[in-house]
Motif scaffolding. Structure first.
Motif, PDB file in Angstrom:
ATOM      1  N   UNK A 122       3.679 -15.487   6.181  1.00  0.00           N
ATOM      2  CA  UNK A 122       2.251 -15.211   6.038  1.00  0.00           C
ATOM      3  C   UNK A 122       1.844 -14.058   6.957  1.00  0.00           C
ATOM      4  N   UNK A 123       2.406 -14.021   8.169  1.00  0.00           N
ATOM      5  CA  UNK A 123       2.125 -12.895   9.070  1.00  0.00           C
ATOM      6  C   UNK A 123       2.567 -11.587   8.429  1.00  0.00           C
ATOM      7  N   UNK A 124       3.727 -11.606   7.785  1.00  0.00           N
ATOM      8  CA  UNK A 124       4.233 -10.403   7.131  1.00  0.00           C
ATOM      9  C   UNK A 124       3.308  -9.985   5.996  1.00  0.00           C
ATOM     10  N   UNK A 125       2.787 -10.939   5.240  1.00  0.00           N
ATOM     11  CA  UNK A 125       1.842 -10.617   4.161  1.00  0.00           C
ATOM     12  C   UNK A 125       0.612  -9.916   4.735  1.00  0.00           C
ATOM     13  N   UNK A 126       0.078 -10.453   5.833  1.00  0.00           N
ATOM     14  CA  UNK A 126      -1.095  -9.845   6.463  1.00  0.00           C
ATOM     15  C   UNK A 126      -0.764  -8.439   6.967  1.00  0.00           C
ATOM     16  N   UNK A 127       0.405  -8.280   7.572  1.00  0.00           N
ATOM     17  CA  UNK A 127       0.798  -6.966   8.098  1.00  0.00           C
ATOM     18  C   UNK A 127       0.918  -5.941   6.971  1.00  0.00           C
ATOM     19  N   UNK A 128       1.475  -6.334   5.834  1.00  0.00           N
ATOM     20  CA  UNK A 128       1.600  -5.403   4.703  1.00  0.00           C
ATOM     21  C   UNK A 128       0.224  -5.001   4.174  1.00  0.00           C
ATOM     22  N   UNK A 129      -0.667  -5.983   4.040  1.00  0.00           N
ATOM     23  CA  UNK A 129      -2.019  -5.670   3.549  1.00  0.00           C
ATOM     24  C   UNK A 129      -2.742  -4.785   4.559  1.00  0.00           C
ATOM     25  N   UNK A 130      -2.560  -5.056   5.840  1.00  0.00           N
ATOM     26  CA  UNK A 130      -3.189  -4.220   6.869  1.00  0.00           C
ATOM     27  C   UNK A 130      -2.696  -2.777   6.777  1.00  0.00           C
ATOM     28  N   UNK A 131      -1.403  -2.610   6.558  1.00  0.00           N
ATOM     29  CA  UNK A 131      -0.850  -1.260   6.405  1.00  0.00           C
ATOM     30  C   UNK A 131      -1.462  -0.579   5.180  1.00  0.00           C
ATOM     31  N   UNK A 132      -1.628  -1.331   4.093  1.00  0.00           N
ATOM     32  CA  UNK A 132      -2.244  -0.770   2.888  1.00  0.00           C
ATOM     33  C   UNK A 132      -3.696  -0.380   3.149  1.00  0.00           C
ATOM     34  N   UNK A 133      -4.429  -1.200   3.903  1.00  0.00           N
ATOM     35  CA  UNK A 133      -5.819  -0.888   4.253  1.00  0.00           C
ATOM     36  C   UNK A 133      -5.878   0.420   5.027  1.00  0.00           C
TER      37      UNK A 133
END
Length: 174
Positions: A122-133
């Motif tokens: 789940x942390x990795x999912x958040x990190x990927x979305x943050x990078x996309x943002x």
């Protein structure tokens, strides 16, 4: 608890481990801090700043800046978590973290759950979305397909599903 109309309530939820790391004290249940405490005053200033915002992206920026400058861990984060976070930052899949940290996947999941109240995945999912943002915030962002590829999503549809699940918006509406 009864609140009158128009009352605004704010709180910060810390896992027991992160609460202990940040303020050297664990609270087993929701607890109000004494208003005179320096931490309560700092949080009150943060709350008032957030109340002035209407844009969720601006709120996230304020929270990120505050957490980077306003929180100093009193207890060091375990080395295994630090290594795992570095690996996730380098797009190493959560399922392969055990090879880079010297801990089993289950041990890492327990450690993440204790310290971050989430799994490594789940942390990795958040990190990927943050990078996309961050990529979407560029003056001339790349195409959504290019951003999806750069953020290690399998395709643009995968990025859109993850983005919506975490931010409740699509990348196009961000």
């Amino acid at each position: 608890m009864t609140l009158s109309a128009g009352t605004r309530l704010a709180g910060i939820h810390l896992t027991p481990a992160s609460g202990h790391a940040l303020i050297a004290h664990s609270f087993p249940q929701p607890t109000a801090l004494p208003l005179a405490s320096p931490l309560a005053q700092q949080l009150d200033r943060l709350y008032r700043t957030l109340c002035q915002q209407t844009d969720s992206a601006a709120m996230l920026d304020i929270l990120q800046a505050w957490s980077a400058s306003g929180l100093t861990p009193q207890q060091p984060i375990p080395k295994a978590i630090q290594r795992a976070l570095a690996c996730i930052g380098n797009d190493i899949p959560a399922g392969a973290l055990d090879q880079h940290t010297g801990m089993s996947q289950r041990q890492l999941e327990r450690l993440f759950s204790h310290w971050l109240n989430m799994t490594p995945k789940f942390y990795q999912r958040i990190a990927r979305v943050n990078k996309a943002v961050q990529m979407l915030a560029q003056p001339q962002p790349s195409s959504l397909a290019e951003i999806a590829h750069a953020c290690a999503f399998s395709d643009q549809a995968h990025m859109t599903r993850e983005f919506r699940a975490i931010t409740h918006k699509t990348p196009g509406n961000w």
